[in-house]
Design a protein around this motif. Structure first.
Motif, mmCIF file in Angstrom:
data_model
loop_
_atom_site.group_PDB
_atom_site.id
_atom_site.type_symbol
_atom_site.label_atom_id
_atom_site.label_comp_id
_atom_site.label_asym_id
_atom_site.label_seq_id
_atom_site.Cartn_x
_atom_site.Cartn_y
_atom_site.Cartn_z
ATOM 1 N N ILE A 83 42.992 53.142 45.755
ATOM 2 C CA ILE A 83 44.279 53.108 45.067
ATOM 3 C C ILE A 83 45.434 53.295 46.044
ATOM 4 O O ILE A 83 46.540 52.814 45.824
ATOM 5 C CB ILE A 83 44.310 54.184 43.963
ATOM 6 N N SER A 84 45.149 53.979 47.155
ATOM 7 C CA SER A 84 46.220 54.208 48.128
ATOM 8 C C SER A 84 46.539 52.972 48.950
ATOM 9 O O SER A 84 47.527 52.958 49.687
ATOM 10 C CB SER A 84 45.822 55.350 49.072
ATOM 11 N N GLN A 85 45.698 51.925 48.842
ATOM 12 C CA GLN A 85 45.919 50.734 49.651
ATOM 13 C C GLN A 85 47.026 49.863 49.065
ATOM 14 O O GLN A 85 47.110 49.690 47.844
ATOM 15 C CB GLN A 85 44.636 49.897 49.735
ATOM 16 N N PRO A 86 47.844 49.294 49.916
ATOM 17 C CA PRO A 86 48.824 48.319 49.415
ATOM 18 C C PRO A 86 48.100 47.076 48.924
ATOM 19 O O PRO A 86 47.005 46.755 49.395
ATOM 20 C CB PRO A 86 49.679 48.015 50.653
ATOM 21 N N PRO A 87 48.685 46.368 47.968
ATOM 22 C CA PRO A 87 48.021 45.185 47.417
ATOM 23 C C PRO A 87 47.759 44.086 48.447
ATOM 24 O O PRO A 87 47.011 43.154 48.152
ATOM 25 C CB PRO A 87 48.998 44.711 46.338
ATOM 26 N N SER A 88 48.352 44.182 49.622
ATOM 27 C CA SER A 88 48.133 43.158 50.640
ATOM 28 C C SER A 88 47.014 43.522 51.622
ATOM 29 O O SER A 88 46.725 42.756 52.532
ATOM 30 C CB SER A 88 49.423 42.927 51.433
ATOM 31 N N SER A 89 46.345 44.665 51.443
ATOM 32 C CA SER A 89 45.391 45.143 52.447
ATOM 33 C C SER A 89 44.089 44.351 52.418
ATOM 34 O O SER A 89 43.667 43.828 51.382
ATOM 35 C CB SER A 89 45.087 46.626 52.223
ATOM 36 N N LEU A 90 43.435 44.300 53.588
ATOM 37 C CA LEU A 90 42.145 43.625 53.684
ATOM 38 C C LEU A 90 41.110 44.301 52.798
ATOM 39 O O LEU A 90 40.294 43.627 52.156
ATOM 40 C CB LEU A 90 41.675 43.618 55.140
ATOM 41 N N LEU A 91 41.119 45.622 52.724
ATOM 42 C CA LEU A 91 40.140 46.336 51.904
ATOM 43 C C LEU A 91 40.282 45.969 50.432
ATOM 44 O O LEU A 91 39.285 45.689 49.750
ATOM 45 C CB LEU A 91 40.298 47.846 52.095
ATOM 46 N N PHE A 92 41.503 45.963 49.934
ATOM 47 C CA PHE A 92 41.722 45.627 48.528
ATOM 48 C C PHE A 92 41.173 44.245 48.211
ATOM 49 O O PHE A 92 40.413 44.058 47.248
ATOM 50 C CB PHE A 92 43.216 45.702 48.204
ATOM 51 N N TRP A 93 41.515 43.247 49.018
ATOM 52 C CA TRP A 93 41.096 41.881 48.717
ATOM 53 C C TRP A 93 39.611 41.660 49.002
ATOM 54 O O TRP A 93 38.984 40.795 48.387
ATOM 55 C CB TRP A 93 41.977 40.891 49.477
ATOM 56 N N THR A 94 39.039 42.432 49.904
ATOM 57 C CA THR A 94 37.592 42.346 50.117
ATOM 58 C C THR A 94 36.849 42.809 48.872
ATOM 59 O O THR A 94 35.871 42.179 48.437
ATOM 60 C CB THR A 94 37.182 43.208 51.330
ATOM 61 N N VAL A 95 37.298 43.921 48.275
ATOM 62 C CA VAL A 95 36.686 44.390 47.032
ATOM 63 C C VAL A 95 36.857 43.348 45.933
ATOM 64 O O VAL A 95 35.917 43.069 45.166
ATOM 65 C CB VAL A 95 37.297 45.746 46.621
ATOM 66 N N MET A 96 38.041 42.756 45.842
ATOM 67 C CA MET A 96 38.259 41.719 44.836
ATOM 68 C C MET A 96 37.301 40.542 45.042
ATOM 69 O O MET A 96 36.709 40.019 44.092
ATOM 70 C CB MET A 96 39.704 41.201 44.912
ATOM 71 N N MET A 97 37.119 40.126 46.287
ATOM 72 C CA MET A 97 36.256 38.980 46.586
ATOM 73 C C MET A 97 34.805 39.278 46.239
ATOM 74 O O MET A 97 34.125 38.477 45.566
ATOM 75 C CB MET A 97 36.363 38.619 48.065
ATOM 76 N N ILE A 98 34.292 40.410 46.699
ATOM 77 C CA ILE A 98 32.889 40.739 46.464
ATOM 78 C C ILE A 98 32.599 40.820 44.972
ATOM 79 O O ILE A 98 31.606 40.262 44.478
ATOM 80 C CB ILE A 98 32.532 42.063 47.164
ATOM 81 N N ALA A 99 33.474 41.487 44.233
ATOM 82 C CA ALA A 99 33.246 41.659 42.797
ATOM 83 C C ALA A 99 33.311 40.343 42.043
ATOM 84 O O ALA A 99 32.614 40.161 41.032
ATOM 85 C CB ALA A 99 34.251 42.647 42.228
ATOM 86 N N SER A 100 34.134 39.417 42.515
ATOM 87 C CA SER A 100 34.285 38.152 41.791
ATOM 88 C C SER A 100 33.038 37.285 41.863
ATOM 89 O O SER A 100 32.922 36.308 41.116
ATOM 90 C CB SER A 100 35.496 37.380 42.330
ATOM 91 N N ARG A 101 32.088 37.629 42.744
ATOM 92 C CA ARG A 101 30.831 36.877 42.794
ATOM 93 C C ARG A 101 30.119 36.896 41.451
ATOM 94 O O ARG A 101 29.481 35.910 41.058
ATOM 95 C CB ARG A 101 29.875 37.485 43.840
#
Length: 507
Positions: A83-101
């Motif tokens: 939650i502390s990550q900005p919406p542009s962070s690599l960690l945030f979008w990595t989680v989004m990518m993995i889950a979207s599988r």
């Protein structure tokens, strides 16, 4: 002559699998949605034209923490760091990518998210930006990488190298001495735990990508790793401690048996004594703690034992124990495939390292059941092995999106070799012995791929082309874009391309 092994493998130290999930929960919060979106967050977030609204973000984060995080809880309880990550962070979008599988209703996002995450991960951050969240994101990308076709397009080794480099620069290998690497670091206990956890993740991934590519690991076990192995603190998730030990045992086996300084290919001369020692250690661990292990944990333990046994395939100095180790290799490989076939509900969430456990087992079995004309010809139940390979092949194939992705390609190789083994009398004897010897526990798999390449027409192989598929298409008058061809049982062009793409990596 040894008696024929039973069709059904029996592991004398492996208790029956409990009716438990594939991995234990890392924290009591894992079955809740850890995403708490407050007013500080925008109604939507965007990256490279991809827009996710709040509901989509909440669904994807819930999917990640329910189905992926339990297998590699590098995020801890996940709530505060993510939650502390900005919406542009690599960690945030990595989680989004993995889950979207696998997230119901969100899978159409996967293709666009993978392209965006791959591009963002390729950008080298400045030293100041090489933070813990960046390292965590790279480790997650090693476990569940963006989709790729040929193995030389798999970025897991690169991601692991970047993660290890950034971790060393920040002093994660000395988590109690952060101030020696970072000016005025945060000195609270939670930060020390987080630094320790991420370093353990680096070690686990280092060993795992080494096994994946048949290469020595990027890291050696240091004081932090050994301390956590010997005396795990109560805050360390059990799943991380388990895979930390698997990584350590893998390091012992591959370094002792396959990375010897006295030989050009790394193989240890007369390895029987060390193989017995390593096997005994693994069996003792399983006997003392394995009664309540999940199927996934039992599979990983058996796969680790198989990494020990497979060195008997390349042992030319048999001290009398080679046949015993090959019998153990057969039993362990059959057990790995049996456990995998019983875990169909978890197949969509497999990491690439779990896939490798299965592939190693298949290729060892293919090697063993092709021992015709040798003293081991009647040791193994070929029909049982073929049936189990076929069942597991179907599971792997079900996760392949196209015939040219990495699972489609390796399934084509397996299909080719399995049919070749069935038709040995018609096609001629298999190539004698194992030719690949310098790829540690991946020798059998690489050798199988090389044997599949040898089956291609001489006209194609003689060209040594950059693109084997194009050359094969030209020779055979086939169109590589023809859907009927791509879905036909004739995999020859794909095998040609697979062999070319793996000329350097061999997996």
């Amino acid at each position: 002559m040894k008696e024929r092994l039973d069709a059904t493998p029996v592991e004398e130290t492996a208790p029956s699998a409990p009716s438990a999930p594939s991995a234990p929960s890392a924290s009591p919060e894992i079955n809740e949605n850890p995403w708490a979106i407050d007013s500080s967050w925008p109604d939507s977030v965007a990256l490279d034209g991809i827009i996710l609204d709040r509901d989509t973000v909440a669904d994807l984060v819930a999917e990640f923490f329910h189905h992926y995080h339990p297998h590699f809880p590098i995020l801890g309880d996940g709530r505060d760091l993510l939650i502390s990550q900005p919406p542009s962070s690599l960690l945030f979008w990595t989680v989004m990518m993995i889950a979207s599988r696998t997230c119901p209703g969100r899978r159409p996002l996967y293709a666009s998210l993978t392209a965006a995450v791959r591009q963002r991960a390729a950008l080298m951050p400045s030293p100041r930006e090489q933070s813990l969240p960046v390292i965590i994101a790279l480790l997650l990308l090693c476990y569940w990488p963006p989709p790729f076709d040929a193995r030389d397009q798999d970025d897991s080794w690169t991601y692991a190298g970047m993660a290890v480099t950034y971790a060393l620069r920040r002093g994660l290998h000395r988590p109690l001495h952060a101030g020696d690497f970072i000016y005025q670091p945060e000195g609270d206990e939670m930060e020390t735990r987080r630094r320790t956890t991420v370093w353990l993740g680096c070690f686990i991934v280092s060993q795992s990508v080494g096994v994946l590519h048949g290469l020595p690991p990027l890291l050696q076990p240091n004081h932090c790793v050994r301390t956590m192995l010997a005396s795990p603190p109560v805050w360390l998730p059990p799943v991380l401690h388990f895979y930390l030990r698997i990584a350590h045992e893998t390091h012992r086996a591959c370094s002792m048996l396959g990375d010897d300084l006295a030989s050009s290919n790394g193989l240890l001369s007369r390895p029987g004594t060390l193989m017995r020692m390593l096997d005994a250690d693994l069996r003792a661990w399983e006997a003392s703690e394995g009664a309540h292990w999940s199927r996934a944990w039992r599979q990983s333990l058996l796969a680790t034992r198989l990494r020990v046994y497979c060195f008997a395939l390349v042992d030319s100095s048999d001290d009398g124990s080679r046949a015993l180790f090959l019998s153990s290799a057969y039993t362990a490989a059959m057990s790995v495939l049996q456990l995998a076939s019983e875990s169909q509900d978890h197949v969509p969430y497999w990491s690439i390292f779990q896939e490798k456990e299965i592939l190693d087992s298949i290729f060892v079995l293919l090697k063993l059941v092709s021992q015709q004309g040798t003293e081991m010809e009647n040791m193994f139940d070929r029909d049982a092995a073929r049936r189990l390979i076929g069942q597991t092949w179907a599971l792997l194939k079900s996760q392949s999106q196209t015939p040219r992705d990495h699972l489609g390609r390796i399934c084509a190789v397996i299909d080719f070799l399995l049919n070749k083994e069935r038709n040995t009398d018609e096609d001629g004897p298999a190539r004698p012995g194992q030719q690949v010897t310098a790829r540690l526990s991946s020798n059998a798999m690489v050798d199988g791929i090389w044997r599949a390449r040898d089956r291609f027409s001489q006209a194609v192989r003689a060209q040594r082309p950059v693109d084997y598929t194009a050359a094969s298409d030209a020779v055979n008058g086939l169109s590589g874009q023809n859907d009927a061809f791509l879905h036909s049982p004739n995999w020859e062009a794909m095998l040609n391309e697979w062999a070319m793409d793996l000329a350097e990596f061999g997996l």
